[in-house]
Write an enzyme that holds these catalytic residues in place. Structure first.
Site, mmCIF file in Angstrom:
data_model
loop_
_atom_site.group_PDB
_atom_site.id
_atom_site.type_symbol
_atom_site.label_atom_id
_atom_site.label_comp_id
_atom_site.label_asym_id
_atom_site.label_seq_id
_atom_site.Cartn_x
_atom_site.Cartn_y
_atom_site.Cartn_z
ATOM 1 N N HIS A 165 1.008 -1.128 -0.062
ATOM 2 C CA HIS A 165 -0.019 0.008 0.104
ATOM 3 C C HIS A 165 0.811 1.165 0.000
ATOM 4 O O HIS A 165 1.841 1.303 0.782
ATOM 5 C CB HIS A 165 -1.214 0.116 1.392
ATOM 6 C CG HIS A 165 -2.029 -0.994 1.090
ATOM 7 N ND1 HIS A 165 -3.135 -1.015 0.392
ATOM 8 C CD2 HIS A 165 -2.265 -2.250 1.885
ATOM 9 C CE1 HIS A 165 -3.966 -2.119 0.539
ATOM 10 N NE2 HIS A 165 -3.220 -2.830 1.402
ATOM 11 N N CYS B 278 -0.407 2.165 -4.969
ATOM 12 C CA CYS B 278 -1.376 3.175 -5.501
ATOM 13 C C CYS B 278 -0.474 4.418 -5.480
ATOM 14 O O CYS B 278 0.555 4.404 -4.856
ATOM 15 C CB CYS B 278 -2.433 3.621 -4.253
ATOM 16 S SG CYS B 278 -3.481 2.277 -3.850
#
Lengths: 394, 404
Positions: free
Chosen positions: A168, A210
């Site tokens: 992440h 991301c």
């Protein structure tokens, strides 16, 4: 006195200059020959390949990140990088997790087709060992003396390194283990340290998180090619869920990259440009990016196997070529001016002997041979025994 | 039955045993050979030596260059010659034992000689290492030969054998003083009549110088054979510094596997000195019976040596046959024999459990070496007690012997 010294000095100068001349006249040195050999196909000068594959997130619901890293692991292993040259860092154990319905197996596609974990795997950093500090220590080589060889990045200045990170992430950071983060500046500085210490030839940095491209925006060292799965402000999405496992099993960007790499093998001549050509924002639901301004070679000249595979260069020589090669190299190494013909004739038999390489170790080089010494020793002891016996009977 | 015939029969039986199709595992057994005496390492050293590589440059070969010279030239080692050589070595040792007994007791041929020879040739502690072709059998031969020549008063052969023994196995330096005393004295039993003896120091000095002469000739020969001085570090220094920690039935190895480097030199010195401190008291106390002093020091060697095999305590146990006078005065021979039986069963069992099967660990084997050490120590103490006790004679009615 001075005349005698002058004579000797001038002879010395003559010898040295003759030696230098013949060394220069011989054209290429060994170094140049080696460099030409490795540069033959314009493959950028590397002699060995390493891979650092990092899955930075833990917990069961991040199964897909571990599947990402394992998919890359299987790919680079299939294409020739050995386990000793792969550093696999998995922040959690998905295969042996209590919630894994298929214990010991990790799948990257629904339907339990291909197991990525099962047999023949070597995870170097597992669980809580995957930390920012360990990662940066690994890259820069500043490890504790107690760290074993399998956990060290033993690269040199001829190593191509494939660094893959997944987890992440956000704007210029990547989350490690749910409690710390590594920033783009940290990785950039680590790569610069590696460059200063000559720990890589070229690095290919791939990141699937991301806002991934922000992570490579801060690099400033040469010979780095980078690619990321999504731009600033965009998310990277998972690809598909597995109904039996109950979670997503792979990320979109990595899925397409793995799918593309499945078709190549070690002899593939496909280039990095071909890999980047598969980037499709529509299919991938995010806009992948490429950073090649630090990379010295054109992308259509850099092969996929330069980074994903462990391919080495080999040249097969005929036996006559070996002998002549060895003899000429000996002639170079023993530069004695003077009667040239006599010297080469004397060199030839020893050169041929060097190639044969089956004779026993050299005997008779001044020191008496072992058997002679053994017999002498035994004889001396025998003499002593005889003397003792005679003096006893007397 | 004629003694010589019996002797020949025993040697023939041993030869048959040596040629029997026994398992090859004996050569690898840790109890039967130590790093300093292993037959495998001897083969390796001879091979390297013959091929021009210095066997002392690595950490494999710790045996004397004299073995290198003898086994690479005069006595080749192969499947046929090794059993013959080792049986001959044992036959010579048994002969030396018998001759020592004859010198001590003053009797010529007697029936007891066959018993003595059997006691040596068929003592399991002695013939098993011989079946494993361990060079500890050769050390035992030199040990018994030096004692035999000293008992017979033949100075030069005794000193030569002693020098060869010390050269081959440095810890046997314990024996130098008792053998010299034996040459100067007499082998007959003096245990019942302890008295201070007068020593001819001039002759003693001459003997000591001759020993040093023999020793230096052997050292120079070894240097010549080995082609340098590296061999000293790899043979003598290994016993002092315990370079190799292969398990053996001794007491040193386990202690030094877990020794911190900081304390290692101190404890090495302590263990080595522990061997040396026995020389003076034993020789002073038993000065009237130097053969007994040599026997006691053999026992010390068997118990506390750096790299023992089963041969070393075996030699001590066999040499008890030279002193039948102490047998009535042993306090607890049954306990000693039972401890030895116990240890001799446990040692190979725990070695197997630890190293072959993997269900045990080193502590099991170490415990069995401790029991073995207790057995040896208890036997030694009992022999010392008995040797001293003889002097007091038989117990009279109503009186008891106590130690103040």
């Amino acid at each position: 006195m001075s005349a005698r010294w002058g004579w000797q000095v001038s002879t010395l100068v003559l010898f040295v200059s003759l030696w230098l001349l013949q060394a220069l006249a011989n054209g290429q040195t060994h170094h140049e020959q080696a460099r030409d050999f490795f540069n033959k196909q314009g493959n950028g000068n590397h002699t060995n390949n390493w891979a650092v594959l990092v899955c930075a997130s833990r917990y069961w619901f991040n199964y897909r990140h571990m599947a990402n890293a394992l998919g890359m692991y299987r790919t680079v292993k299939r294409l020739g990088i050995p386990d000793s040259n792969i550093i696999l860092m998995l922040a959690d154990d998905a295969a042996c997790n209590n919630r894994n319905k298929f214990p010991g197996n990790v799948y990257a596609n629904p339907g339990q087709g291909l197991d990525l974990y099962g047999d023949n795997i070597e995870v170097d950093y597992r669980g809580y060992e995957v930390t920012v500090e360990n990662f940066i220590r690994l890259l820069t080589g500043r490890v504790d003396p107690s760290v074993p060889r399998t956990k060290r990045l033993l690269t040199d200045d001829r190593s191509n390194i494939f660094v893959y990170m997944t987890g992440h992430g956000g704007n210029e950071f990547l989350k490690f283990q749910d409690n710390e983060e590594i920033s783009a500046f940290d990785i950039a500085d680590a790569f610069e340290q590696m460059w200063q210490k000559k720990r890589y030839n070229e690095i290919f940095f791939m990141i699937d998180t991301c806002q991934a491209t922000t992570m490579y925006s801060k690099f400033y060292s040469p010979n780095i090619l980078a690619t990321g799965s999504s731009q600033l402000g965009e998310n990277s999405y998972s690809y598909e869920n597995d109904r039996d496992l109950g979670i997503s099993v792979i990320d979109t960007y990595t899925h397409y990259v793995l799918e593309y790499l499945e078709q190549i093998n070690k002899t593939s001549q496909l280039t990095m440009q071909d890999l980047f050509d598969i980037h499709d924002p529509g299919k991938m639901r995010s806009t992948p990016g490429v950073r090649s301004n630090l990379f010295s070679r054109p992308l259509n000249k850099a092969l996929l196997t330069d980074f994903f595979g462990g391919v080495s260069q080999a040249e097969v020589m005929a036996e006559e070529d070996i002998k002549s090669h060895v003899m000429s190299s000996i002639a170079e190494k023993v530069p004695r001016p003077g009667a040239g013909e006599k010297k080469t004739k004397a060199l030839t038999p020893s050169a041929v002997k060097m190639v044969a390489l089956q004779e026993p170790l050299s005997k008779g080089d001044g020191i008496p041979s072992a058997t002679a010494r053994a017999w002498t020793g035994a004889g001396l002891v025998g003499l002593l025994v005889a003397w003792v016996t005679i003096s006893a009977t007397r | 039955m004629d003694v010589d015939l019996a002797f020949g029969g025993l040697v023939a039986a041993r030869l048959l045993l040596a040629f029997a199709p026994l398992p090859e595992q004996f050569k690898f057994d840790h109890l039967l050979s130590s790093p300093l005496t292993s037959n495998l390492r001897l083969h390796e050293g001879v091979y390297l030596f013959k091929n021009g590589v210095d066997p002392y440059s690595g950490g494999i070969f710790y045996q004397s260059p004299l073995y290198l010279s003898v086994f690479s030239t005069l006595l080749p080692l192969n499947r046929v010659s090794s059993p013959v050589i080792w049986t001959l070595v044992d036959a010579v040792s048994a002969y030396a034992l018998v001759q020592t007994w004859r010198a001590r007791s003053g009797v010529g041929k007697s029936k007891r000689d066959a018993l003595l020879a059997a006691f040596y040739l068929f003592n399991p502690y002695l013939f098993l290492p011989s079946l494993a072709f361990s060079t500890s059998s050769i050390s035992n031969m030199l040990h018994l030969l030096s004692i035999m020549f000293a008992a017979r008063g033949e100075t030069s052969p005794a000193l030569f054998c002693l020098a060869a023994l010390v050269h081959v196995s440095l810890s046997s330096i314990l024996l130098v003083l008792p053998v010299i005393m034996l040459i100067l004295g007499q082998p007959k039993s003096g245990l019942a009549d302890p008295k201070p003896i007068s020593i001819n120091f001039k002759k003693g000095r001459a003997i000591g110088l001759e020993f040093l002469g023999h020793f230096s000739v052997l050292t120079l020969t070894s240097t010549l054979v080995s082609g340098g001085f590296q061999w000293m570090r790899q043979t003598w220094f290994v016993e002092l510094s315990l370079l190799d920690l292969t398990p053996n039935p001794g007491l040193w190895w386990y202690f030094f596997t877990e020794m911190f480097d900081h304390f290692r030199p101190f404890f090495l010195m302590a263990f080595s000195v522990h061997l040396l401190i026995y020389i003076a008291p034993v020789c002073i106390k038993f000065q009237y019976d130097p053969l007994y002093a040599a026997f006691i020091l053999t026992g010390v060697l068997g118990t506390v040596k750096a790299y023992p095999t089963l041969s070393d305590p075996g030699l001590f146990l066999t040499m008890t046959s030279l002193f039948p006078e102490i047998l009535p005065y042993l306090r607890y021979p049954v306990v000693t024999s039972l401890i030895h039986l116990h240890a001799s069963l446990l040692l190979p069992l725990f070695n197997h459990l630890w190293l072959s099967q993997g269900t045990g660990n080193a502590n099991f084997f170490y415990a069995s070496t401790l029991v073995f050490g207790i057995g040896n120590g208890v036997a030694l103490m009992d022999c010392v007690w008995a040797g001293l006790r003889i002097a007091l004679g038989e117990t009279k009615e109503g009186y008891d012997v106590i130690q103040q």
